[in-house]
Design a protein around this motif. Structure first.
Motif, PDB file in Angstrom:
ATOM      1  N   ASN A 164      12.764  38.547  39.729  1.00  0.00           N
ATOM      2  CA  ASN A 164      12.907  39.318  40.857  1.00  0.00           C
ATOM      3  C   ASN A 164      12.830  38.070  42.135  1.00  0.00           C
ATOM      4  O   ASN A 164      13.522  38.323  43.126  1.00  0.00           O
ATOM      5  CB  ASN A 164      11.848  40.170  41.406  1.00  0.00           C
ATOM      6  CG  ASN A 164      12.161  41.597  40.678  1.00  0.00           C
ATOM      7  OD1 ASN A 164      13.270  41.735  40.359  1.00  0.00           O
ATOM      8  ND2 ASN A 164      11.035  42.321  40.185  1.00  0.00           N
ATOM      9  N   THR A 223      25.079  42.870  47.012  1.00  0.00           N
ATOM     10  CA  THR A 223      23.988  42.939  45.839  1.00  0.00           C
ATOM     11  C   THR A 223      23.919  41.442  45.086  1.00  0.00           C
ATOM     12  O   THR A 223      24.903  41.372  44.549  1.00  0.00           O
ATOM     13  CB  THR A 223      23.965  44.226  45.164  1.00  0.00           C
ATOM     14  OG1 THR A 223      24.148  45.308  46.064  1.00  0.00           O
ATOM     15  CG2 THR A 223      23.207  44.313  43.922  1.00  0.00           C
ATOM     16  N   SER A 225      18.166  39.444  41.353  1.00  0.00           N
ATOM     17  CA  SER A 225      17.073  40.148  41.665  1.00  0.00           C
ATOM     18  C   SER A 225      17.031  41.512  42.106  1.00  0.00           C
ATOM     19  O   SER A 225      16.166  42.044  42.735  1.00  0.00           O
ATOM     20  CB  SER A 225      16.612  39.168  43.077  1.00  0.00           C
ATOM     21  OG  SER A 225      17.616  39.174  43.938  1.00  0.00           O
ATOM     22  N   HIS A 226      18.258  42.053  42.120  1.00  0.00           N
ATOM     23  CA  HIS A 226      18.508  43.446  42.191  1.00  0.00           C
ATOM     24  C   HIS A 226      18.055  43.776  43.675  1.00  0.00           C
ATOM     25  O   HIS A 226      17.489  44.646  44.204  1.00  0.00           O
ATOM     26  CB  HIS A 226      17.515  44.587  41.431  1.00  0.00           C
ATOM     27  CG  HIS A 226      17.691  44.307  40.033  1.00  0.00           C
ATOM     28  ND1 HIS A 226      18.872  44.987  39.132  1.00  0.00           N
ATOM     29  CD2 HIS A 226      17.066  43.628  39.161  1.00  0.00           C
ATOM     30  CE1 HIS A 226      18.862  44.370  38.095  1.00  0.00           C
ATOM     31  NE2 HIS A 226      17.598  43.700  37.909  1.00  0.00           N
ATOM     32  N   GLN A 227      18.475  42.672  44.541  1.00  0.00           N
ATOM     33  CA  GLN A 227      18.386  42.979  46.151  1.00  0.00           C
ATOM     34  C   GLN A 227      19.817  43.462  46.739  1.00  0.00           C
ATOM     35  O   GLN A 227      20.577  42.817  46.530  1.00  0.00           O
ATOM     36  CB  GLN A 227      17.893  41.537  46.745  1.00  0.00           C
ATOM     37  CG  GLN A 227      16.705  41.213  46.040  1.00  0.00           C
ATOM     38  CD  GLN A 227      16.110  39.798  46.755  1.00  0.00           C
ATOM     39  OE1 GLN A 227      15.764  39.823  47.808  1.00  0.00           O
ATOM     40  NE2 GLN A 227      16.225  38.781  45.863  1.00  0.00           N
ATOM     41  N   THR A 228      19.636  44.459  47.420  1.00  0.00           N
ATOM     42  CA  THR A 228      20.850  44.817  48.098  1.00  0.00           C
ATOM     43  C   THR A 228      20.634  44.785  49.896  1.00  0.00           C
ATOM     44  O   THR A 228      19.710  45.334  50.224  1.00  0.00           O
ATOM     45  CB  THR A 228      21.250  46.219  47.663  1.00  0.00           C
ATOM     46  OG1 THR A 228      21.661  46.382  46.411  1.00  0.00           O
ATOM     47  CG2 THR A 228      22.398  46.722  48.740  1.00  0.00           C
TER      48      THR A 228
END
Length: 260
Positions: free
Chosen positions: A20, A127, A131-134
Motif C-alpha cells: 500500500n 487509480t 496501492s489501490h488508491q483512487t
C-alpha cells in the motif's frame, strides 16, 4: 496460536502495508476549468516509497462512460532522487472514442485532454492499482468566447490589416477627390477662356461695326461736304461788257465776253 502462525500473519501484514505504501500519489488540483477547443492537463504525480514492483498499473476513468478511458502498465522506470520516476517504458491503451484527443504520461500519470468539448465536463478518476488508491478530479468545460480567447498576435495582425485597409480606402478617396477638383478647375478655366474669347470676338465685331459705320458716315459726310461745296460754289455767269482799247480813234470797238 503457535509462533510460526504468528510470524506468518505478521509477515503478511507487513507485506500488505508495504504494498500500500509502495507508491505515493499526489493530485495537484481537485477542480479544473477548461475552454472549448483548447487543451487541459489533469495533473498527477507519484513516486516510489520503496523498491517498485513492476508492472505498475494506472487507470483513468470518466463519469461519462462505462469503459476505462486509459489503461497504462508501467513496465520499468529509471528512478531519480526520492524515488521519482524518470524515463519509463509502458504499454498504454486508449479508448477509441478519445484516441486522438488524449495522452497519458507514464512518468507522472498525468492526462492531457485536447480539443475540449462541453460534453467532456465531468468527474475523472485515476487509480494506481498497486496501492489501490483512487483520486478524483472535476473538469468543467466552458464555451469559447472569441473576444477573450483570441491570440494577442492574431488580434494585432487583424487590427493592422483593418488599419491598412482603411488607410488605403482613405487615400483612394482623397485621390478621387483631387482628380474631381482638378477636373472642375480645368473645366472652369476652359469656360473662362471661352467667355474671354467670346468677349474679345464681341469687342472686335462691335469695333468693326463701329468702324464700318464710321467709314460709312465719313463717306456720307465727305459726299455731303462735296455736295454742299458744289452747291455753295456760284455758277459761272456770263457778263457782257464793252471794252475799248486805247489806240487810234478810228479803230472799231466791239463786244467781248467776260466769264466771272
Amino acid at each position: 496460536m503457535s509462533c510460526g502462525q504468528s510470524c506468518r500473519s505478521l509477515g503478511s501484514l507487513l507485506l500488505l502495508l508495504g504494498g500500500n505504501l509502495a507508491v505515493l500519489v499526489k493530485i495537484h488540483e481537485n477542480s479544473i476549468n477548461g475552454t472549448e477547443g483548447q487543451s487541459v492537463l489533469l495533473r498527477v504525480s507519484y513516486r516510489y516509497h520503496s523498491d517498485p514492483q513492476y508492472p505498475v498499473k494506472i487507470v483513468w476513468d470518466s463519469g461519462n462512460m462505462q469503459d476505462n478511458l486509459v489503461t497504462c502498465s508501467v513496465l520499468k522506470c529509471s528512478l531519480g532522487a526520492g524515488g521519482v520516476p524518470g524515463i519509463c517504458s509502458a504499454q498504454i491503451f486508449y479508448h477509441p472514442t478519445y484516441r486522438n484527443r488524449i495522452k497519458l504520461f507514464p512518468e507522472n500519470g498525468s492526462l492531457l485532454l485536447s480539443d475540449l468539448r462541453p460534453s467532456d465536463s465531468g468527474v475523472y478518476s485515476v487509480t494506481f492499482q498497486v496501492s489501490h488508491q483512487t483520486f478524483h478530479i472535476n473538469l468543467t468545460v466552458h464555451e469559447e468566447h472569441h473576444s477573450t480567447t483570441e491570440h494577442p498576435r492574431e488580434s494585432f495582425l487583424s487590427h493592422y490589416y483593418i488599419i491598412g485597409i482603411c488607410s488605403s480606402v482613405c487615400l483612394l478617396l482623397l485621390f478621387l477627390l483631387f482628380c474631381c477638383i482638378r477636373h472642375r478647375g480645368a473645366a472652369r478655366q476652359q469656360q473662362k477662356r471661352i467667355i474671354k474669347q467670346q468677349q474679345v470676338s464681341s469687342v472686335e465685331e462691335s469695333h468693326m461695326e463701329s468702324t464700318v459705320v464710321m467709314d460709312m458716315a465719313t463717306i456720307y459726310t465727305r459726299v455731303g461736304d462735296s455736295l454742299e461745296q458744289s452747291r455753295q460754289r456760284p455758277t459761272p455767269e456770263v457778263v457782257y461788257t464793252s471794252l475799248s482799247s486805247p489806240g487810234p480813234p478810228q479803230q472799231d470797238t466791239g463786244l467781248y465776253h467776260l466769264l466771272v
